[in-house]
Design an enzyme around this catalytic site. Structure first.
Site, short mmCIF file in Angstrom:
data_model
loop_
_atom_site.label_atom_id
_atom_site.label_comp_id
_atom_site.label_asym_id
_atom_site.label_seq_id
_atom_site.Cartn_x
_atom_site.Cartn_y
_atom_site.Cartn_z
N ASP A 60 -22.28 13.20 8.90
CA ASP A 60 -21.85 12.77 10.23
C ASP A 60 -23.03 12.97 11.18
O ASP A 60 -23.38 14.11 11.51
CB ASP A 60 -20.64 13.61 10.67
CG ASP A 60 -20.11 13.23 12.04
OD1 ASP A 60 -20.82 12.53 12.79
OD2 ASP A 60 -18.98 13.65 12.37
N VAL A 61 -23.65 11.89 11.61
CA VAL A 61 -24.87 12.01 12.41
C VAL A 61 -24.62 12.40 13.86
O VAL A 61 -25.56 12.47 14.65
CB VAL A 61 -25.71 10.71 12.34
CG1 VAL A 61 -26.39 10.60 10.99
CG2 VAL A 61 -24.89 9.48 12.66
N ASN A 87 -27.41 2.90 13.68
CA ASN A 87 -26.34 1.90 13.66
C ASN A 87 -24.95 2.50 13.72
O ASN A 87 -24.00 1.81 14.08
CB ASN A 87 -26.48 1.05 12.39
CG ASN A 87 -25.31 0.13 12.17
OD1 ASN A 87 -25.09 -0.82 12.91
ND2 ASN A 87 -24.51 0.43 11.14
N SER A 138 -25.09 -3.35 22.17
CA SER A 138 -24.05 -4.38 22.18
C SER A 138 -24.14 -5.14 23.48
O SER A 138 -24.63 -4.61 24.49
CB SER A 138 -22.67 -3.72 22.05
OG SER A 138 -21.63 -4.67 22.26
N SER A 140 -21.71 -5.42 25.03
CA SER A 140 -20.81 -4.56 25.80
C SER A 140 -21.57 -3.51 26.60
O SER A 140 -21.00 -2.88 27.49
CB SER A 140 -19.81 -3.88 24.87
OG SER A 140 -18.99 -4.82 24.24
N TYR A 151 -16.31 2.28 25.20
CA TYR A 151 -17.28 1.62 24.35
C TYR A 151 -18.41 1.04 25.18
O TYR A 151 -19.59 1.16 24.85
CB TYR A 151 -16.59 0.53 23.53
CG TYR A 151 -17.49 -0.14 22.51
CD1 TYR A 151 -17.86 0.53 21.35
CD2 TYR A 151 -17.95 -1.43 22.71
CE1 TYR A 151 -18.70 -0.08 20.41
CE2 TYR A 151 -18.78 -2.05 21.77
CZ TYR A 151 -19.14 -1.37 20.63
OH TYR A 151 -19.96 -1.97 19.71
N LYS A 155 -22.39 2.06 24.88
CA LYS A 155 -23.45 1.12 24.54
C LYS A 155 -24.42 0.91 25.71
O LYS A 155 -25.61 0.66 25.50
CB LYS A 155 -22.86 -0.21 24.07
CG LYS A 155 -22.16 -0.11 22.72
CD LYS A 155 -23.09 0.40 21.63
CE LYS A 155 -22.47 0.37 20.25
NZ LYS A 155 -23.39 0.83 19.19
#
Length: 255
Positions: A60-61, A87, A138, A140, A151, A155
């Site tokens: 889990d980064v 990513n 994104s 977004s 979100y 981003k």
């Protein structure tokens, strides 16, 4: 250094854009460390890559210890690091009234904290190799989506992190850029892709009339990592079929 001698880490490599990127880098001669939280997905990606080019390391980064273990694994396996592709991401879209603090923290940790942790841990090796970083932002992160405040915020943070770090890292010989996809045919977007009514509305707003394919985003990532982009630094490249040309219209989530 030729791509045949380079080493990359791709987070979120079990599916979608991450898997497509790992496959393309492998085809171009990179040795690639695949990271994600689900081992069987990573192994499936690795099974499609050229022999000797893939190594799997789950973790889990958004957690410091897992990030340190991933970097150590990469250096132990391959002896160097030339490219980091940040990513890993999740998305949850709902009104703020039903959005918990835990929901916010989870999305921010995976989408933003991981980028910070991975960049910081990878930098000593990227400075040595004069390597590069490609973040997955994104559209977004450029505009707004209905019920996508968290979100979008995450981003947007990735995009501005990329721009700011380009100023700091450019003089050190390390480039950092980002891609900003719109709606992409990935597991994360399956609820949209598989809903004909929703997709019909999306297609009306996407100038090219369809979602992006993961391989189309991967191609831009590979370009940004290549010597062909050696003077590209701090760029946020839309991969959106023309959506961001719509002069401020609300965007469609990607990644």
């Amino acid at each position: 250094m030729s791509e045949q001698q380079k080493v990359a880490i791709v987070t979120g490599a079990g599916s979608g854009i991450g898997a497509a990127t790992a496959l393309l880098l492998s085809q171009r001669g990179y040795r690639v460390v695949l990271n994600g939280r689900t081992e069987n997905k990573l192994e499936h990606t690795a099974s499609q890559m050229a022999s000797g080019t893939a190594s799997v390391k789950t973790g889990d980064v958004s957690k410091e210890n897992d990030v340190a273990a991933l970097i150590e694994h990469t250096i132990t396996q391959f002896g160097q690091l030339d490219l980091l592709v940040n990513n890993a991401a999740i998305a949850a879209f709902e009104p703020i009234d039903g959005f918990s603090v835990e929901d916010w923290d989870q999305q921010m940790n995976i989408n933003v904290r991981s980028v910070f942790l991975m960049t910081k841990a990878a930098l000593p090796y990227l400075r040595e190799s004069k390597g590069s970083i490609v973040n997955i932002s994104s559209v977004s992160g450029i505009g707004g989506d209905w019920n996508g405040f968290c979100y979008n915020a995450s981003k947007g943070a990735v995009s501005n992190f990329t721009r700011a770090m380009a100023l700091d890292l450019g003089p050190q010989g390390v480039r950092i850029n980002a891609v900003a996809p719109s709606l992409t045919d990935t597991d994360m977007a399956a609820d949209v892709i598989n809903n004909p009514d929703v997709m019909a509305a999306f297609k009306q707003r996407l100038p090219m009339g369809r979602a992006a394919r993961p391989s189309e985003v991967a191609s831009v990532i590979a370009f940004l990592a290549s010597d062909d982009a050696r003077f590209v630094n701090g760029a946020i490249i839309p991969v959106d079929g023309g959506l961001s040309a719509s002069n401020g219209q609300p965007n469609l989530a990607g990644g």
